[in-house]
Every structure is written in C-alpha cells, then in structure tokens.
Design a protein around this motif. Sequence first.
Motif, PDB file in Angstrom:
ATOM      1  N   VAL A 180      26.161  40.096  41.405  1.00  0.00           N
ATOM      2  CA  VAL A 180      27.155  39.032  41.551  1.00  0.00           C
ATOM      3  C   VAL A 180      26.899  38.322  42.875  1.00  0.00           C
ATOM      4  CG1 VAL A 180      28.907  40.180  40.151  1.00  0.00           C
ATOM      5  CG2 VAL A 180      28.828  40.614  42.610  1.00  0.00           C
ATOM      6  N   PRO A 181      27.268  37.045  42.982  1.00  0.00           N
ATOM      7  CA  PRO A 181      26.939  36.288  44.205  1.00  0.00           C
ATOM      8  C   PRO A 181      27.794  36.722  45.406  1.00  0.00           C
ATOM      9  CG  PRO A 181      28.166  34.922  42.661  1.00  0.00           C
ATOM     10  CD  PRO A 181      27.868  36.184  41.940  1.00  0.00           C
ATOM     11  N   TYR A 182      27.123  36.895  46.552  1.00  0.00           N
ATOM     12  CA  TYR A 182      27.843  37.284  47.766  1.00  0.00           C
ATOM     13  C   TYR A 182      28.840  36.212  48.187  1.00  0.00           C
ATOM     14  CZ  TYR A 182      28.799  38.492  52.622  1.00  0.00           C
ATOM     15  OH  TYR A 182      29.442  38.791  53.799  1.00  0.00           O
ATOM     16  N   LYS A 183      28.591  34.960  47.796  1.00  0.00           N
ATOM     17  CA  LYS A 183      29.485  33.871  48.209  1.00  0.00           C
ATOM     18  C   LYS A 183      30.920  34.087  47.708  1.00  0.00           C
ATOM     19  CE  LYS A 183      28.425  30.807  44.294  1.00  0.00           C
ATOM     20  NZ  LYS A 183      29.726  30.956  43.629  1.00  0.00           N
ATOM     21  N   ASP A 184      31.082  34.950  46.709  1.00  0.00           N
ATOM     22  CA  ASP A 184      32.417  35.232  46.185  1.00  0.00           C
ATOM     23  C   ASP A 184      33.073  36.431  46.874  1.00  0.00           C
ATOM     24  OD1 ASP A 184      32.133  33.134  44.424  1.00  0.00           O
ATOM     25  OD2 ASP A 184      31.488  34.394  42.743  1.00  0.00           O
ATOM     26  N   HIS A 185      32.521  36.848  48.023  1.00  0.00           N
ATOM     27  CA  HIS A 185      32.988  38.094  48.637  1.00  0.00           C
ATOM     28  C   HIS A 185      34.454  38.037  49.060  1.00  0.00           C
ATOM     29  CE1 HIS A 185      32.859  36.790  52.939  1.00  0.00           C
ATOM     30  NE2 HIS A 185      31.971  35.925  52.478  1.00  0.00           N
ATOM     31  N   GLU A 186      34.948  36.873  49.456  1.00  0.00           N
ATOM     32  CA  GLU A 186      36.358  36.809  49.860  1.00  0.00           C
ATOM     33  C   GLU A 186      37.274  37.086  48.669  1.00  0.00           C
ATOM     34  OE1 GLU A 186      37.169  33.172  51.855  1.00  0.00           O
ATOM     35  OE2 GLU A 186      35.898  33.644  53.581  1.00  0.00           O
ATOM     36  N   PHE A 187      36.880  36.609  47.488  1.00  0.00           N
ATOM     37  CA  PHE A 187      37.635  36.892  46.262  1.00  0.00           C
ATOM     38  C   PHE A 187      37.620  38.405  45.979  1.00  0.00           C
ATOM     39  CE2 PHE A 187      37.252  37.755  41.681  1.00  0.00           C
ATOM     40  CZ  PHE A 187      38.416  37.192  41.192  1.00  0.00           C
ATOM     41  N   PHE A 188      36.431  39.038  46.073  1.00  0.00           N
ATOM     42  CA  PHE A 188      36.332  40.482  45.825  1.00  0.00           C
ATOM     43  C   PHE A 188      37.197  41.260  46.811  1.00  0.00           C
ATOM     44  CE2 PHE A 188      31.714  39.329  44.735  1.00  0.00           C
ATOM     45  CZ  PHE A 188      32.069  38.968  43.446  1.00  0.00           C
ATOM     46  N   GLN A 189      37.077  40.888  48.078  1.00  0.00           N
ATOM     47  CA  GLN A 189      37.767  41.665  49.115  1.00  0.00           C
ATOM     48  C   GLN A 189      39.280  41.507  49.025  1.00  0.00           C
ATOM     49  OE1 GLN A 189      35.589  39.995  52.369  1.00  0.00           O
ATOM     50  NE2 GLN A 189      33.854  41.373  52.108  1.00  0.00           N
ATOM     51  N   ARG A 190      39.734  40.260  48.755  1.00  0.00           N
ATOM     52  CA  ARG A 190      41.180  40.025  48.688  1.00  0.00           C
ATOM     53  C   ARG A 190      41.804  40.818  47.543  1.00  0.00           C
ATOM     54  NH1 ARG A 190      40.930  35.114  47.814  1.00  0.00           N
ATOM     55  NH2 ARG A 190      41.610  34.846  45.666  1.00  0.00           N
ATOM     56  N   HIS A 191      41.239  40.718  46.350  1.00  0.00           N
ATOM     57  CA  HIS A 191      41.815  41.418  45.213  1.00  0.00           C
ATOM     58  C   HIS A 191      41.516  42.919  45.260  1.00  0.00           C
ATOM     59  CE1 HIS A 191      43.460  38.002  43.137  1.00  0.00           C
ATOM     60  NE2 HIS A 191      42.332  37.341  43.293  1.00  0.00           N
ATOM     61  N   GLY A 192      40.364  43.294  45.834  1.00  0.00           N
ATOM     62  CA  GLY A 192      40.060  44.717  45.949  1.00  0.00           C
ATOM     63  C   GLY A 192      41.043  45.426  46.857  1.00  0.00           C
ATOM     64  N   VAL A 193      41.406  44.783  47.962  1.00  0.00           N
ATOM     65  CA  VAL A 193      42.376  45.367  48.891  1.00  0.00           C
ATOM     66  C   VAL A 193      43.728  45.554  48.218  1.00  0.00           C
ATOM     67  CG1 VAL A 193      43.770  44.792  50.921  1.00  0.00           C
ATOM     68  CG2 VAL A 193      41.287  44.638  51.035  1.00  0.00           C
ATOM     69  N   SER A 210      45.842  41.588  40.639  1.00  0.00           N
ATOM     70  CA  SER A 210      44.531  41.701  41.290  1.00  0.00           C
ATOM     71  C   SER A 210      43.527  42.426  40.396  1.00  0.00           C
ATOM     72  CB  SER A 210      44.681  42.432  42.626  1.00  0.00           C
ATOM     73  OG  SER A 210      45.283  41.585  43.581  1.00  0.00           O
ATOM     74  N   SER A 211      43.977  43.491  39.714  1.00  0.00           N
ATOM     75  CA  SER A 211      43.066  44.206  38.820  1.00  0.00           C
ATOM     76  C   SER A 211      42.602  43.307  37.692  1.00  0.00           C
ATOM     77  CB  SER A 211      43.756  45.449  38.251  1.00  0.00           C
ATOM     78  OG  SER A 211      44.070  46.361  39.277  1.00  0.00           O
ATOM     79  N   THR A 212      43.534  42.513  37.144  1.00  0.00           N
ATOM     80  CA  THR A 212      43.183  41.603  36.053  1.00  0.00           C
ATOM     81  C   THR A 212      42.192  40.545  36.513  1.00  0.00           C
ATOM     82  OG1 THR A 212      45.342  41.940  35.014  1.00  0.00           O
ATOM     83  CG2 THR A 212      44.118  39.970  34.369  1.00  0.00           C
ATOM     84  N   ALA A 213      42.400  40.016  37.722  1.00  0.00           N
ATOM     85  CA  ALA A 213      41.490  38.988  38.249  1.00  0.00           C
ATOM     86  C   ALA A 213      40.070  39.529  38.377  1.00  0.00           C
ATOM     87  CB  ALA A 213      41.997  38.496  39.603  1.00  0.00           C
ATOM     88  N   LEU A 214      39.936  40.762  38.894  1.00  0.00           N
ATOM     89  CA  LEU A 214      38.602  41.338  39.069  1.00  0.00           C
ATOM     90  C   LEU A 214      37.955  41.672  37.727  1.00  0.00           C
ATOM     91  CD1 LEU A 214      39.316  43.698  42.109  1.00  0.00           C
ATOM     92  CD2 LEU A 214      37.861  41.664  42.116  1.00  0.00           C
ATOM     93  N   VAL A 215      38.745  42.266  36.814  1.00  0.00           N
ATOM     94  CA  VAL A 215      38.184  42.624  35.504  1.00  0.00           C
ATOM     95  C   VAL A 215      37.744  41.368  34.755  1.00  0.00           C
ATOM     96  CG1 VAL A 215      38.758  43.554  33.234  1.00  0.00           C
ATOM     97  CG2 VAL A 215      39.418  44.814  35.287  1.00  0.00           C
ATOM     98  N   THR A 216      38.554  40.305  34.811  1.00  0.00           N
ATOM     99  CA  THR A 216      38.206  39.062  34.119  1.00  0.00           C
ATOM    100  C   THR A 216      36.916  38.476  34.679  1.00  0.00           C
ATOM    101  OG1 THR A 216      40.547  38.603  33.703  1.00  0.00           O
ATOM    102  CG2 THR A 216      39.011  36.743  33.565  1.00  0.00           C
ATOM    103  N   TYR A 217      36.818  38.437  36.015  1.00  0.00           N
ATOM    104  CA  TYR A 217      35.611  37.891  36.667  1.00  0.00           C
ATOM    105  C   TYR A 217      34.372  38.666  36.220  1.00  0.00           C
ATOM    106  CZ  TYR A 217      32.313  36.724  40.420  1.00  0.00           C
ATOM    107  OH  TYR A 217      31.201  36.329  41.119  1.00  0.00           O
ATOM    108  N   LEU A 218      34.445  40.017  36.266  1.00  0.00           N
ATOM    109  CA  LEU A 218      33.265  40.818  35.967  1.00  0.00           C
ATOM    110  C   LEU A 218      32.978  40.862  34.469  1.00  0.00           C
ATOM    111  CD1 LEU A 218      33.871  43.494  38.689  1.00  0.00           C
ATOM    112  CD2 LEU A 218      31.880  42.006  38.512  1.00  0.00           C
ATOM    113  N   ALA A 221      33.306  48.142  30.378  1.00  0.00           N
ATOM    114  CA  ALA A 221      32.166  47.941  31.282  1.00  0.00           C
ATOM    115  C   ALA A 221      32.606  47.180  32.528  1.00  0.00           C
ATOM    116  CB  ALA A 221      31.057  47.184  30.554  1.00  0.00           C
ATOM    117  N   ALA A 222      33.473  46.178  32.339  1.00  0.00           N
ATOM    118  CA  ALA A 222      33.967  45.411  33.487  1.00  0.00           C
ATOM    119  C   ALA A 222      34.785  46.293  34.427  1.00  0.00           C
ATOM    120  CB  ALA A 222      34.803  44.235  32.995  1.00  0.00           C
ATOM    121  N   LEU A 223      35.573  47.193  33.860  1.00  0.00           N
ATOM    122  CA  LEU A 223      36.378  48.075  34.699  1.00  0.00           C
ATOM    123  C   LEU A 223      35.495  49.021  35.514  1.00  0.00           C
ATOM    124  CD1 LEU A 223      39.310  48.618  35.376  1.00  0.00           C
ATOM    125  CD2 LEU A 223      39.343  50.382  33.621  1.00  0.00           C
TER     126      LEU A 223
END
Length: 413
Positions: free
Chosen positions: A170-183, A198-206, A239-241
């Motif tokens: 996945v692109p590193y440029k999206d790291h703020e999205f990963f970090q915000r929802h991951g936290v 936040s879980s839904t946002a990450l699962v949908t993205y992946l 798989a996304a989860l």
Amino acid sequence: MADTLADTANEAAAPLPEYPMPRQSGCPFDPPAAMRALPAERPISRARIWDGSTPWLVTGHAEQRILFADPRVSVDEHQPGFPHQSHAMAETLDHRPLTIFNADAPEHTRFRRMLTGPFTLKRVEALRPAIQKITDDRIDAMLAGPKPADLVTALALPVPTVMITELLGVPYKDHEFFQRHGVTAVDRDATPEQSRESSTALVTYLAEAIVAKMADPAEDVLSDLAARVKAGEVTVPDAALMAVVLLIAGHETSANMIALGTLALLQQPEQLALLRDTDDPKVVAAAVEELLRYLTIAHTGQRRIALEDIEVGGEVIRAGDGIILDLPSANRDAEAFPEPQQLDLTRSARHHHAFGFGIHQCVGQLLARVELQIVYGTLYRRIPTLQLATEIEQIEFKHDRLAYGVYELPVTW
C-alpha cells in the motif's frame, strides 16, 4: 489455626484489585508496584476489570508459559465469560470475524500459514539493507532539520510504517490515514462507535486494495492474500481484516519501542554507551531483547478463557473462567530474571514474553527485532550527543493505549 482462619477471612474480605492498574509517578518504565509484587506473592490471583467481572490474573513467568501452551486455554472472544479489553471491544464483538488473533486451532493454524510467508527469518534478513537505508535517510533528514526535533515523527514512526506499507503493498503517502484510524481502533477509551468507524474505514480501504491486486498482482502481502481469495481459501473481508491486523501491529508496536527505548536509554547513559560504543551485532541483538523485556509495551494483558478445568500454580481455573496474562509483570519475575527492575543490556533476556509465548506468539516479531536492532544500533552511533530536549516530567505517556509509549519525544544534539 486461629491465625490461619483469620488470614483466610481477611483475604476473602479484601477487595480485589482493579485491572489494569495505573502506573505510579516516578519511574515511567516500571509496571505498577502491586503488579511487580504479584509474581512472587501470588502468581495466579483474581482481579476486577471494567465490567465488574473477576477473571484470573496470571503474573508468574512459569505459570504464563504453562497456560500459553495449554490447548484448553482459548482465545475465542465469543465464549461467554471472555474478559474483553474494553466496553468498545465487547460491543463490537459481532462485527469481528475470526482472525489469527481470536481463533483457536485448526482455524488459527490456517490463518497463521497465510501470514507467515513474509515474516520468515530468510525474508526478514533480506530486508536489512532496506531498513538500514530508511533509518539512515530519516536520521539524515532529522540532522538537517531544526533542533529540537520530535523523535517520534522524525524516526520512530516512519521507519516501521515505511516497512509495513512496502511489505503489504500500500502507498506510504496514505500513512496519516492508517495511523489515525489505527490509533482509534486500538484505543481502549474509544467509544464503540469510534472503534467501529475506524475499523470499517481500514477494512474498506484494504478490501479495495486486495480486489485491485486480484487484477494486478505484485510482490507483496496483499497480492498473496488476493491469490488466496481467488483460490477460494478466504473471503475478501476476512483477508482485509488480516491485513488490518498486520498494518496496525506492524508500525504501532515498533514505533513505541523505538521512542520509549530511546527515552529509557537517555535516562541511563551507561547503558546507552554499551549500544553506542559497539558494532558487534550480537551485543546489539542482546540489548534489544533486554529492552523488550524491560519495557514490555503490550501492557494491557493477553486475554483468554478456559475451556476445561485447569490446575496450575496451586489454583484450579474452572471451565468458563476468564484469564488475563499480564506480560510486563512476568517479564519482571525475579524467578526468571534476577534483579528484574534493572535495565541491564548485557543480560540474556531472550526468554521474555514481550511477544507473548506459544502458538499465538507475535507473527511479526522477527521483523520487529531487525527494525529495533538497526535503529538502536545506528541512532546513538550517528548522533552520540543525542539528549532529551525537555524534562522527563513533561513527557506524555500512552497510558490509554494497548501499546505503551510516548506521544512525542523532543530531542536535541
């Protein structure tokens, strides 16, 4: 006999301790004093958690090893009586399908087989040059920037984030999205709605990324998962989860270890000098193990439930009883680690429980070890004058997160 009866009555009447316990002021690297005392006094006891239930609290190093390895101890969080981490975790239970974290064998074995490929010793060792370059580049950028600098944003968070995004594909440029929802997803104080969002946002993205990899695969973990989806071994949501789990665990834990470990070493310059003055990889590797033991950032307990009656450590854990395995206290058990309150980078600490133990031991631990060896082995030699740019009393610690650490670490040189 009278004393024995009185002691028993007093013990029965004594209120159970709340878990998790707050850390005391003073040394921010130590578990609470009451928790440090438990391995010697009562390695298996009871504690009260957020919902009023009273699961077993296991703090002894030997007792934890027995229970981690016992197939009668389950991670199935759908079992009645399971000691959930928080209200949000309990409320969102029905939205979490089986994963490597909440499945027993044989499902757990199947999930683990899907994820271990990128984290074998050979694959991880091959990443050393790439991790070294990322580390050197980040240190160069920090040295070229203003002083003081925040070590978290300058080095601790970017290094593991770059690595896990490259591994996943996945692109590193999206790291703020990963970090915000991951936290938010792992914040034990988050509301069920925040956690679910936040879980839904990450699962949908992946999930969208995995579908894209099915049409255009590459050499990465998401492409491996996409191939398993096409083969009918796993669904896209499952798989996304799994990818979400890798994404969060892959950057959050190592980032906290890098920053918190640096703060601990800056407080004990004689220990820092052992790392700064060596280029022996064995010395660095041993130091990393001791820092993992001493800090044990997974500080809110591994949760389990007994499927059958289990006798261990002089107690009988009944079928249906919740179990919490507190890793920091086991790593301060004097039976396993002499003078456990001392940070001693020369000790042999490889048998610590910082990554858990048994079949559920952290799947990415080899990558975490290599990242820490390279960062710790590089940072203090590249910047021998590194020092804290504020008072330690001004540092804000992550008491509210599943992984302990610091939010910011101002440093100068």
